[in-house]
Design a protein around this motif. Structure first.
Motif, PDB file in Angstrom:
ATOM      1  N   ARG A  42       0.852  -1.198   0.000  1.00  0.00           N
ATOM      2  CA  ARG A  42       0.000   0.000   0.000  1.00  0.00           C
ATOM      3  C   ARG A  42       0.882   1.241   0.000  1.00  0.00           C
ATOM      4  O   ARG A  42       1.972   1.261   0.571  1.00  0.00           O
ATOM      5  CB  ARG A  42      -0.927   0.018   1.203  1.00  0.00           C
ATOM      6  CG  ARG A  42      -0.234   0.055   2.560  1.00  0.00           C
ATOM      7  CD  ARG A  42      -1.243   0.012   3.699  1.00  0.00           C
ATOM      8  NE  ARG A  42      -0.601  -0.031   5.009  1.00  0.00           N
ATOM      9  CZ  ARG A  42      -0.224   1.039   5.695  1.00  0.00           C
ATOM     10  NH1 ARG A  42      -0.424   2.248   5.179  1.00  0.00           N
ATOM     11  NH2 ARG A  42       0.350   0.920   6.879  1.00  0.00           N
ATOM     12  N   GLN A  43       0.399   2.272  -0.675  1.00  0.00           N
ATOM     13  CA  GLN A  43       1.156   3.511  -0.758  1.00  0.00           C
ATOM     14  C   GLN A  43       1.020   4.303   0.536  1.00  0.00           C
ATOM     15  O   GLN A  43      -0.055   4.378   1.129  1.00  0.00           O
ATOM     16  CB  GLN A  43       0.662   4.359  -1.928  1.00  0.00           C
ATOM     17  CG  GLN A  43       1.468   5.634  -2.138  1.00  0.00           C
ATOM     18  CD  GLN A  43       1.021   6.408  -3.376  1.00  0.00           C
ATOM     19  OE1 GLN A  43       0.092   6.002  -4.077  1.00  0.00           O
ATOM     20  NE2 GLN A  43       1.679   7.518  -3.650  1.00  0.00           N
ATOM     21  N   VAL A  44       2.118   4.901   0.987  1.00  0.00           N
ATOM     22  CA  VAL A  44       2.097   5.816   2.127  1.00  0.00           C
ATOM     23  C   VAL A  44       2.616   7.163   1.645  1.00  0.00           C
ATOM     24  O   VAL A  44       3.536   7.234   0.823  1.00  0.00           O
ATOM     25  CB  VAL A  44       2.949   5.289   3.307  1.00  0.00           C
ATOM     26  CG1 VAL A  44       2.322   4.036   3.892  1.00  0.00           C
ATOM     27  CG2 VAL A  44       4.384   5.011   2.898  1.00  0.00           C
ATOM     28  N   ALA A  45       2.022   8.225   2.153  1.00  0.00           N
ATOM     29  CA  ALA A  45       2.411   9.578   1.757  1.00  0.00           C
ATOM     30  C   ALA A  45       3.528  10.071   2.665  1.00  0.00           C
ATOM     31  O   ALA A  45       3.503   9.845   3.881  1.00  0.00           O
ATOM     32  CB  ALA A  45       1.211  10.513   1.830  1.00  0.00           C
ATOM     33  N   GLU A  46       4.482  10.776   2.084  1.00  0.00           N
ATOM     34  CA  GLU A  46       5.572  11.309   2.889  1.00  0.00           C
ATOM     35  C   GLU A  46       5.089  12.374   3.862  1.00  0.00           C
ATOM     36  O   GLU A  46       5.734  12.619   4.890  1.00  0.00           O
ATOM     37  CB  GLU A  46       6.651  11.889   1.974  1.00  0.00           C
ATOM     38  CG  GLU A  46       7.383  10.854   1.140  1.00  0.00           C
ATOM     39  CD  GLU A  46       8.497  11.473   0.318  1.00  0.00           C
ATOM     40  OE1 GLU A  46       9.592  11.671   0.881  1.00  0.00           O
ATOM     41  OE2 GLU A  46       8.245  11.769  -0.865  1.00  0.00           O
ATOM     42  N   THR A  47       3.961  13.003   3.566  1.00  0.00           N
ATOM     43  CA  THR A  47       3.443  14.065   4.431  1.00  0.00           C
ATOM     44  C   THR A  47       2.617  13.527   5.597  1.00  0.00           C
ATOM     45  O   THR A  47       2.244  14.291   6.490  1.00  0.00           O
ATOM     46  CB  THR A  47       2.581  15.032   3.608  1.00  0.00           C
ATOM     47  OG1 THR A  47       1.584  14.294   2.892  1.00  0.00           O
ATOM     48  CG2 THR A  47       3.445  15.799   2.611  1.00  0.00           C
ATOM     49  N   ASP A  48       2.317  12.221   5.597  1.00  0.00           N
ATOM     50  CA  ASP A  48       1.549  11.620   6.686  1.00  0.00           C
ATOM     51  C   ASP A  48       2.465  11.038   7.751  1.00  0.00           C
ATOM     52  O   ASP A  48       3.644  10.756   7.500  1.00  0.00           O
ATOM     53  CB  ASP A  48       0.641  10.498   6.140  1.00  0.00           C
ATOM     54  CG  ASP A  48      -0.473  11.016   5.261  1.00  0.00           C
ATOM     55  OD1 ASP A  48      -0.748  12.238   5.312  1.00  0.00           O
ATOM     56  OD2 ASP A  48      -1.056  10.208   4.507  1.00  0.00           O
ATOM     57  N   ALA A  49       1.898  10.840   8.943  1.00  0.00           N
ATOM     58  CA  ALA A  49       2.616  10.114   9.983  1.00  0.00           C
ATOM     59  C   ALA A  49       2.601   8.627   9.640  1.00  0.00           C
ATOM     60  O   ALA A  49       1.587   8.105   9.187  1.00  0.00           O
ATOM     61  CB  ALA A  49       1.968  10.366  11.344  1.00  0.00           C
ATOM     62  N   TRP A  50       3.726   7.937   9.834  1.00  0.00           N
ATOM     63  CA  TRP A  50       3.821   6.528   9.517  1.00  0.00           C
ATOM     64  C   TRP A  50       3.655   5.682  10.772  1.00  0.00           C
ATOM     65  O   TRP A  50       4.082   6.073  11.861  1.00  0.00           O
ATOM     66  CB  TRP A  50       5.175   6.210   8.881  1.00  0.00           C
ATOM     67  CG  TRP A  50       5.350   6.804   7.516  1.00  0.00           C
ATOM     68  CD1 TRP A  50       4.497   7.635   6.848  1.00  0.00           C
ATOM     69  CD2 TRP A  50       6.478   6.629   6.649  1.00  0.00           C
ATOM     70  NE1 TRP A  50       5.002   7.975   5.620  1.00  0.00           N
ATOM     71  CE2 TRP A  50       6.216   7.369   5.464  1.00  0.00           C
ATOM     72  CE3 TRP A  50       7.661   5.910   6.746  1.00  0.00           C
ATOM     73  CZ2 TRP A  50       7.114   7.422   4.410  1.00  0.00           C
ATOM     74  CZ3 TRP A  50       8.567   5.955   5.687  1.00  0.00           C
ATOM     75  CH2 TRP A  50       8.291   6.706   4.524  1.00  0.00           C
ATOM     76  N   ASP A  51       3.035   4.506  10.578  1.00  0.00           N
ATOM     77  CA  ASP A  51       2.902   3.581  11.700  1.00  0.00           C
ATOM     78  C   ASP A  51       3.913   2.454  11.551  1.00  0.00           C
ATOM     79  O   ASP A  51       4.566   2.318  10.519  1.00  0.00           O
ATOM     80  CB  ASP A  51       1.473   3.024  11.790  1.00  0.00           C
ATOM     81  CG  ASP A  51       1.048   2.287  10.526  1.00  0.00           C
ATOM     82  OD1 ASP A  51       1.848   1.463  10.025  1.00  0.00           O
ATOM     83  OD2 ASP A  51      -0.075   2.520  10.046  1.00  0.00           O
TER      84      ASP A  51
END
Length: 432
Positions: A42-51
């Motif tokens: 799944r894609q994650v955005a660099e601007t979001d917090a990562w889990d």
């Protein structure tokens, strides 16, 4: 004639599909992402917090992709095993003011990207592809995959010196393609055509990153179809193999001991110094954030990086039957002989003795033969993202690849079995 025995060609057939679908770095990473999505990433955005959850994730930035798979129970200091590659290839790229022409010909103004073999772009049917940026900041991919452009060569009758002196091309005067007829050059014509092609309202495109590509599809070649001819194998061959290897490891029932990663960068052909290049911060940021998202400290980050290994996979030179004297006399990599280990003691490649042992172990585990490549001492050696990755991140790096002919041509040539062998070796490396 009986079909000769050979390796499974399913992988090479799929490579041909990948090459055809990827006329630009932006298309290449979109195609890779689509394949990883099917494998559960799944894609994650660099601007979001990562889990810190386990599973497959990826980041897209322009023409670059970094994808990784976190096994169940991975500790914050778990090391990474990285396959590095690049998505860009030498070509002709559209200038900011593209509409030009003379003497009744309508032309497109282009700039030379990287170090292409210019003669290979002459008298070839070319399409146009890349990325369009709209007024709202969003982007759209566009691909005109039909004969649209052509760089016409001067007839020999008008330049008899070609026979004696060879072809001499001026990058500015001789490489501007034609795409139609008309006495008046109208600013905005090319972009208006692309807006219509992509279904974008007129006047919405305010930026573009566009490039030419040969519309001739990849094809098997030779009496026994043991060769593969196609565009952009430097270095989409490695991107495709790395994508397949990462998806295979993530889909396996056996959990890898390390965190497998695919890092495919843009701009290798002009030095890698960009926010999407190997000399930028993208890979380091992703790896660090993965450590910290799993509750790690700077100490965990240092431990993880110290145990990390990267295989920098890029195409190399097969021995050329017409120019064998240009190669080292004792190192003659052959097509369909398996991937090559690239060595240069002046660090144009990052391989050392421990790196050779690492790659040997992966090839032995996959039952894949490999070959060694060094440059002729009398000739300069090329380089890759390998030394950049090693120096920038302090990561042990090994340079490898597949031996090809016609590197940097609009169409290159490799052995039809070598892509399959490379993918098997990469899979074994990521599994270790």
């Amino acid at each position: 004639m009986t079909e000769p025995a050979r390796f499974d060609r399913g992988h090479t057939d799929d490579l041909m599909t990948f090459l055809a679908a990827s006329p630009s770095p932006y298309h290449a990473v979109a195609t890779a992402a689509e394949r990883l999505e099917k494998a559960g990433f799944r894609q994650v955005a660099e601007t979001d917090a990562w889990d810190g959850t386990s599973g497959g994730k990826y980041v897209l930035r322009g023409g670059a992709i970094v994808a990784w798979y976190v096994p169940e129970g991975a500790a914050p200091h778990t090391p990474f095993r990285i396959v590095g590659a690049h998505t860009d290839s030498p070509n002709l790229r559209v200038k900011p003011l593209p509409d030009t022409g003379a003497h009744g010909w309508r032309q497109v103004a282009v700039e030379i990207y990287g170090g292409p073999l210019l003669n290979s772009w002459l008298d070839r049917d070319l399409g146009l592809a890349g990325r369009l940026t709209l007024r709202d900041g969003s982007t759209r991919l566009v691909n005109v995959d039909r004969p649209l452009l052509r760089v016409p060569q001067l007839a020999i009758h008008l330049d008899r010196s070609v026979t004696a002196d060879g072809l001499k091309l001026d990058k500015q005067r001789h490489m501007q393609p034609v795409w139609g007829l008309g006495q008046d050059v109208r600013d905005g014509d090319l972009i208006a055509f692309l807006e219509e092609t992509a279904g974008i309202p007129a006047g919405e495109v305010t930026g573009w990153d566009l490039m030419t590509h040969s519309v001739e599809p990849p094809a098997y070649l030779g009496r026994d179809r043991e060769l593969l001819a196609g565009p952009r194998m430097d270095n989409l061959l490695s991107v495709h193999a790395g994508t397949a290897a990462l998806a295979a490891v993530a889909s396996s029932s056996a959990q890898p001991a390390s965190i497998p990663v695919l890092a495919a960068f843009d701009h290798e052909e002009n030095g890698s110094q960009s926010d999407t290049g190997a000399d930028g911060p993208l890979l380091g940021n992703v790896l660090e954030r993965s450590v910290f998202a799993r509750g790690g400290s700077y100490e965990d980050r240092a431990r993880a990086f110290a145990g990390t290994v990267c295989l920098s996979s890029d195409t190399g030179h097969a021995v050329h039957p017409n120019y064998a004297e240009r190669h080292d006399p004792t190192h003659h990599p052959r097509v369909n002989g398996g991937p090559i280990l690239k060595v240069n003691v002046n660090n144009r490649y990052a391989t050392d003795g421990s790196g050779r042992a690492e790659f040997t172990a992966a090839c032995e585990a996959a039952d894949v033969p490999f070959q060694s490549f060094v440059s002729n001492n009398s000739m300069p050696c090329g380089t890759t993202i390998g030394p950049i990755t090693a120096a920038r991140h302090g990561i042990r790096t090994v340079d490898i690849g597949v031996a090809i002919l016609s590197m940097h041509s609009a169409r290159e040539l490799c052995g039809a079995d070598d892509p399959f062998l490379l993918a098997n070796a990469l899979t074994a490396f990521l599994e270790r």
